[in-house]
Design a protein around this motif. Structure first.
Motif, mmCIF file in Angstrom:
data_model
loop_
_atom_site.group_PDB
_atom_site.id
_atom_site.type_symbol
_atom_site.label_atom_id
_atom_site.label_comp_id
_atom_site.label_asym_id
_atom_site.label_seq_id
_atom_site.Cartn_x
_atom_site.Cartn_y
_atom_site.Cartn_z
ATOM 1 N N GLN A 114 -20.204 1.145 73.654
ATOM 2 C CA GLN A 114 -19.575 2.145 73.363
ATOM 3 C C GLN A 114 -19.120 1.951 71.778
ATOM 4 O OE1 GLN A 114 -15.810 2.405 75.228
ATOM 5 N NE2 GLN A 114 -15.352 4.625 74.441
ATOM 6 N N ASP A 115 -18.912 0.947 71.376
ATOM 7 C CA ASP A 115 -18.659 0.505 69.877
ATOM 8 C C ASP A 115 -19.625 0.713 68.994
ATOM 9 O OD1 ASP A 115 -15.855 -0.247 70.612
ATOM 10 O OD2 ASP A 115 -16.284 -2.274 70.511
ATOM 11 N N VAL A 116 -20.880 0.093 69.588
ATOM 12 C CA VAL A 116 -22.019 0.640 68.825
ATOM 13 C C VAL A 116 -22.437 2.001 68.583
ATOM 14 C CG1 VAL A 116 -24.716 0.165 68.619
ATOM 15 C CG2 VAL A 116 -23.153 -1.720 69.308
ATOM 16 N N TRP A 117 -22.237 2.893 69.599
ATOM 17 C CA TRP A 117 -22.391 4.116 69.355
ATOM 18 C C TRP A 117 -21.390 4.895 68.492
ATOM 19 C CZ3 TRP A 117 -27.145 5.808 69.664
ATOM 20 C CH2 TRP A 117 -28.007 5.336 70.539
ATOM 21 N N LEU A 118 -20.012 4.383 68.260
ATOM 22 C CA LEU A 118 -19.178 4.897 67.567
ATOM 23 C C LEU A 118 -19.447 4.459 66.054
ATOM 24 C CD1 LEU A 118 -15.947 3.930 69.543
ATOM 25 C CD2 LEU A 118 -16.930 6.405 68.971
ATOM 26 N N LYS A 119 -20.167 3.322 65.969
ATOM 27 C CA LYS A 119 -20.392 2.807 64.617
ATOM 28 C C LYS A 119 -21.505 3.622 64.122
ATOM 29 C CE LYS A 119 -18.475 -1.929 64.844
ATOM 30 N NZ LYS A 119 -18.719 -3.464 65.050
ATOM 31 N N VAL A 120 -22.568 3.848 64.870
ATOM 32 C CA VAL A 120 -23.788 4.627 64.505
ATOM 33 C C VAL A 120 -23.198 6.147 64.273
ATOM 34 C CG1 VAL A 120 -25.907 5.683 65.700
ATOM 35 C CG2 VAL A 120 -25.341 3.524 66.028
ATOM 36 N N ALA A 121 -22.432 6.724 64.936
ATOM 37 C CA ALA A 121 -21.800 8.051 64.604
ATOM 38 C C ALA A 121 -21.135 8.091 63.234
ATOM 39 C CB ALA A 121 -20.954 8.550 65.864
ATOM 40 N N ALA A 122 -20.549 7.022 63.044
ATOM 41 C CA ALA A 122 -19.791 7.236 61.854
ATOM 42 C C ALA A 122 -20.366 6.879 60.617
ATOM 43 C CB ALA A 122 -18.593 6.065 61.939
ATOM 44 N N ASN A 123 -21.562 6.009 60.800
ATOM 45 C CA ASN A 123 -22.372 5.479 59.741
ATOM 46 C C ASN A 123 -23.974 6.090 59.555
ATOM 47 O OD1 ASN A 123 -20.483 3.838 58.509
ATOM 48 N ND2 ASN A 123 -20.734 2.662 60.328
ATOM 49 N N LEU A 124 -24.219 7.172 60.496
ATOM 50 C CA LEU A 124 -25.553 7.825 60.366
ATOM 51 C C LEU A 124 -26.336 8.239 59.343
ATOM 52 C CD1 LEU A 124 -27.896 7.835 62.309
ATOM 53 C CD2 LEU A 124 -27.129 10.319 63.219
#
Length: 184
Positions: free
Chosen positions: A51-61
């Motif tokens: 979940q944390d990884v997907w949040l980081k991906v969304a924020a930094n894509l």
């Protein structure tokens, strides 16, 4: 799915297409979860990290320069999240937050009448609180009794606000189960 199709999804997701981002999650979520599970050897940790990884991906894509490198970029974020978890656990050994049920603030309202029923509920709540893990208990007390926001709880527990939200959700579930066992 072909490499070109994945690159097209990454381009679309970078442009704000939420369906494209959801498609990327669908493509990579199992692979990401299994990679994290192979490192953590704990399903709950792997789910939280995912979940944390997907949040980081969304924020930094939008910072991803080469859409063809998405898979490697995603897995690098996952590896960094795992390293962060290990570092956090090492710090936790030295500084832990421990709040007990006795740390609950008592109502100061002058109209508060301590009836036998109220005292009984308090005793049951305290008993249930004592039976849940101290990490859950501490998070619940900080949020529910002291009104601490998720981002501050995350800071106290060395995790993201999203992980703090998950922690509190699990803490509430554990408390409900223990309270039901104490009452029932």
């Amino acid at each position: 799915m072909t490499e070109a199709a994945i690159e097209a999804l990454v381009f679309a997701a970078k442009a704000g297409d939420t369906q494209a981002f959801a498609a990327l999650i669908e493509i990579y979520e199992r692979r990401l979860f299994w990679r994290l599970l192979s490192r953590t050897h704990n399903q709950q940790d792997a789910e939280d990290l995912s979940q944390d990884v997907w949040l980081k991906v969304a924020a930094n894509l939008t910072q991803l320069r080469e859409p063809g490198a998405f898979r490697g970029w995603l897995l690098r974020i996952a590896d960094n999240a795992y390293r962060d978890l290990i570092k956090w656990r090492q710090r936790q050994r030295h500084a832990t937050i421990t709040l007990d049920a006795d740390d609950l603030p008592m109502p100061s309202d002058s109209d508060y009448r301590e009836s036998e029923y109220t005292r009984g509920l308090e005793r049951r709540l305290h008993a249930a609180l004592k039976k849940i893990p101290s990490r859950y208990r501490s998070a619940l007390i900080l949020r529910e009794c002291y009104g601490m926001p998720y981002n501050e709880i995350g800071t106290r527990f060395h995790c993201s606000p999203g992980a703090a939200y998950v922690l509190l959700s699990r803490a509430r579930s554990a408390l409900r189960a223990q309270f039901a066992a104490v009452v029932g």
